[in-house]
Enzyme design. Structure first.
Site, PDB file in Angstrom:
ATOM      1  N   TYR A 174      65.999  19.577  51.085  1.00  0.00           N
ATOM      2  CA  TYR A 174      66.427  18.267  51.592  1.00  0.00           C
ATOM      3  C   TYR A 174      65.511  17.182  51.006  1.00  0.00           C
ATOM      4  O   TYR A 174      64.528  16.802  51.640  1.00  0.00           O
ATOM      5  CB  TYR A 174      66.325  18.227  53.122  1.00  0.00           C
ATOM      6  CG  TYR A 174      67.145  19.266  53.854  1.00  0.00           C
ATOM      7  CD1 TYR A 174      68.538  19.197  53.887  1.00  0.00           C
ATOM      8  CD2 TYR A 174      66.519  20.302  54.545  1.00  0.00           C
ATOM      9  CE1 TYR A 174      69.279  20.139  54.582  1.00  0.00           C
ATOM     10  CE2 TYR A 174      67.259  21.249  55.250  1.00  0.00           C
ATOM     11  CZ  TYR A 174      68.638  21.170  55.258  1.00  0.00           C
ATOM     12  OH  TYR A 174      69.368  22.099  55.948  1.00  0.00           O
TER      13      TYR A 174
ATOM     14  N   TRP B  85      66.400  11.783  56.014  1.00  0.00           N
ATOM     15  CA  TRP B  85      67.478  12.070  56.976  1.00  0.00           C
ATOM     16  C   TRP B  85      67.235  11.286  58.265  1.00  0.00           C
ATOM     17  O   TRP B  85      66.101  11.154  58.719  1.00  0.00           O
ATOM     18  CB  TRP B  85      67.535  13.557  57.285  1.00  0.00           C
ATOM     19  CG  TRP B  85      68.632  14.259  56.550  1.00  0.00           C
ATOM     20  CD1 TRP B  85      69.843  14.621  57.061  1.00  0.00           C
ATOM     21  CD2 TRP B  85      68.643  14.686  55.185  1.00  0.00           C
ATOM     22  NE1 TRP B  85      70.607  15.231  56.089  1.00  0.00           N
ATOM     23  CE2 TRP B  85      69.901  15.284  54.926  1.00  0.00           C
ATOM     24  CE3 TRP B  85      67.722  14.598  54.137  1.00  0.00           C
ATOM     25  CZ2 TRP B  85      70.253  15.809  53.691  1.00  0.00           C
ATOM     26  CZ3 TRP B  85      68.062  15.113  52.898  1.00  0.00           C
ATOM     27  CH2 TRP B  85      69.318  15.709  52.686  1.00  0.00           C
TER      28      TRP B  85
ATOM     29  N   ASP C 260      75.616  20.996  61.964  1.00  0.00           N
ATOM     30  CA  ASP C 260      76.656  20.928  60.933  1.00  0.00           C
ATOM     31  C   ASP C 260      77.784  21.944  61.041  1.00  0.00           C
ATOM     32  O   ASP C 260      78.951  21.606  60.950  1.00  0.00           O
ATOM     33  CB  ASP C 260      76.018  21.082  59.543  1.00  0.00           C
ATOM     34  CG  ASP C 260      75.027  19.973  59.238  1.00  0.00           C
ATOM     35  OD1 ASP C 260      74.686  19.210  60.158  1.00  0.00           O
ATOM     36  OD2 ASP C 260      74.598  19.867  58.090  1.00  0.00           O
TER      37      ASP C 260
ATOM     38  N   TYR D 223      72.231  29.127  60.469  1.00  0.00           N
ATOM     39  CA  TYR D 223      72.173  27.686  60.702  1.00  0.00           C
ATOM     40  C   TYR D 223      72.471  27.336  62.165  1.00  0.00           C
ATOM     41  O   TYR D 223      71.730  27.756  63.048  1.00  0.00           O
ATOM     42  CB  TYR D 223      73.117  27.007  59.699  1.00  0.00           C
ATOM     43  CG  TYR D 223      72.670  25.650  59.227  1.00  0.00           C
ATOM     44  CD1 TYR D 223      71.329  25.376  58.992  1.00  0.00           C
ATOM     45  CD2 TYR D 223      73.599  24.637  59.013  1.00  0.00           C
ATOM     46  CE1 TYR D 223      70.926  24.123  58.556  1.00  0.00           C
ATOM     47  CE2 TYR D 223      73.201  23.382  58.568  1.00  0.00           C
ATOM     48  CZ  TYR D 223      71.862  23.131  58.347  1.00  0.00           C
ATOM     49  OH  TYR D 223      71.467  21.893  57.920  1.00  0.00           O
TER      50      TYR D 223
ATOM     51  N   GLU E   7      62.474  25.870  59.682  1.00  0.00           N
ATOM     52  CA  GLU E   7      63.565  24.966  60.079  1.00  0.00           C
ATOM     53  C   GLU E   7      64.116  25.382  61.444  1.00  0.00           C
ATOM     54  O   GLU E   7      64.396  24.550  62.295  1.00  0.00           O
ATOM     55  CB  GLU E   7      64.669  25.015  59.015  1.00  0.00           C
ATOM     56  CG  GLU E   7      65.802  24.043  59.237  1.00  0.00           C
ATOM     57  CD  GLU E   7      66.791  24.007  58.073  1.00  0.00           C
ATOM     58  OE1 GLU E   7      67.719  23.180  58.118  1.00  0.00           O
ATOM     59  OE2 GLU E   7      66.660  24.818  57.119  1.00  0.00           O
TER      60      GLU E   7
END
Length: 422
Positions: free
Chosen positions: A28, A32, A160, A346, A390
């Site tokens: 990334y 953001w 997402d 994710y 993450e």
């Protein structure tokens, strides 16, 4: 001295790109939106000037209509897709064309409280930016005045590829004029990332809105994905409470009245999404008119901004405990054991430090300090064992996704203090 605190600060320093922080290197490479708001709160604990700078750099990307986009492309990079040429937003500073959960005003209040007196000069432009964005949410994403704001793209949720979107996203065509050249799977195992088919749908939506010239009313009309979402609405309400507080502090009485009216409308609308039989709140698919019953973390985020009846709060907490039972790391983003549960992929199962941070604040607010403390300890233990990943596999505790992650570092700095603000 806690060496993990030093490590967290080192990660924020390594990911600094000149006044703004990238979430992690390569995967990334830009700024953001909600990442930066969490990061600013981390900086506020030891470098208030740098905390303000984070938000100031984000606001550089704000649109004339008030939207703060989900990505600001301050400097070019080839390691991320979709880049500015796919978004085609034609802004002075290249940005994406969609937004992200409005944590900005929540961060702003924390910064103001950390800075103490005499900080008005620096905070007022940021307050104005936050208010403009707040108004944008209600005009662009709730044109019918329901009190719930809608997302026109799954990425706007920050979650997402959550199972919450499976039904609504399945109606979005997979055809796209834009070649889908994924970069994420070159940095992270594909089994942890969204599937290719979903990516084509994500890009189909980008193409559709670019063809509308990113004009909110035309996007609203053309959207094949439109979900009035409880997580985003709950974060917006908390941001609204903090904005109202700042407005009163700054003597902006008219602003405070306007914001209070938004807050009241959203408070009632979120309460109407409570489903006792599910023991959580639900979003609404505005295209089908159906409840979004997918069992995800979003159903618990209203704890953050509502003062719930004891019965409702207790039911939510009972359900949260059932989801967390026997897990190494809470809180899972999908209910364990259901068909869509994938503990490493994710937003389809893993635990995220920032989601836990929001839940901890909400549990404290609603009189469940013991459960909040348990979740705080679980999150800290995961980070101290696995590093600043993450997100974490709730079953094994393994750190997954990008490593050396900024918002995990910021969350650690807050959570390690022990006394989270309400």
């Amino acid at each position: 001295m806690n060496t993990h605190i030093d490590q967290a600060k080192r990660i924020l320093a390594v990911n600094d790109r000149g006044g703004y922080t990238v979430p992690t290197d390569r995967l990334y490479p830009f700024q953001w939106n909600w990442d930066s708001a969490f990061v600013a709160m981390g900086f506020a604990l030891y470098d208030i000037d740098r905390a303000y700078r984070e938000l100031e750099r984000l606001v550089e990307g704000q649109w004339v209509d008030g939207m703060i986009p989900h990505i600001v492309f301050h400097a070019p990079s080839e390691t991320y897709f979709p880049g500015p040429n796919v978004w085609r937003t034609e802004q002075t500073i290249p940005t994406s064309g969609i937004t992200q959960p409005p944590v900005f005003a929540i961060a702003l209040r924390k910064l103001h409280e950390a800075a103490g007196k005499g900080a008005e000069e620096r905070i007022l432009p940021l307050y104005e930016a936050a208010l403009k964005w707040h108004r944008w949410w209600y005009s662009a994403r709730d044109p019918d005045g329901t009190g719930l704001v809608a997302l026109l793209h799954p990425w706007e949720s920050g979650s997402d590829n959550s199972p919450a979107w499976d039904i609504a996203l399945a109606r979005v065509p997979t055809d796209t004029d834009t070649p889908v050249v994924r970069k994420d799977t070159g940095h992270v195992d594909a089994d942890m990332r969204p599937r290719d088919e979903d990516y084509r749908r994500f890009i189909h939506l980008v193409d559709t809105y670019a063809a509308c010239g990113w004009e909110p009313a035309r996007q609203w009309e053309k959207a094949s994905f439109k979900v009035a979402e409880v997580q985003t609405s709950a974060i917006l309400l908390k941001a609204g409470e903090d904005l109202e507080h700042l407005a009163l502090l700054f003597g902006r009485t008219e602003d405070a009245i306007e914001i209070a009216a938004f807050n009241n409308r959203t408070r009632k609308a979120i309460m109407a999404q409570w489903r006792p039989e599910l023991a959580r709140f639900v979003s609404r698919d505005l295209i089908s008119g159906e409840d979004v019953e997918a069992a995800t973390q979003a159903g618990f985020i209203p704890l953050l901004s509502l003062d719930l009846d004891k019965q409702v709060a207790d039911a939510l907490v009972f359900e949260m405990k059932a989801w967390s039972k026997d897990l190494k790391v809470a809180f899972p983003t999908t209910k364990p054991g259901i068909a869509s549960w994938e503990p490493k992929r994710y937003w389809r199962g893993p635990a995220w430090a920032i989601i836990n941070w929001l839940l901890i604040d909400g549990l404290n607010r609603n009189g469940h300090a013991d459960v909040a403390e348990e979740l705080r300890r679980s999150t800290i233990a995961a980070i101290e064992t696995e590093g600043f990943a993450e997100y974490f596999d709730p079953v094994t505790g393994e750190g997954c996704g990008g490593l050396g992650f900024s918002w995990t570092a910021a969350a650690y700095l807050w959570l390690e203090r022990g006394a989270l603000p309400a």
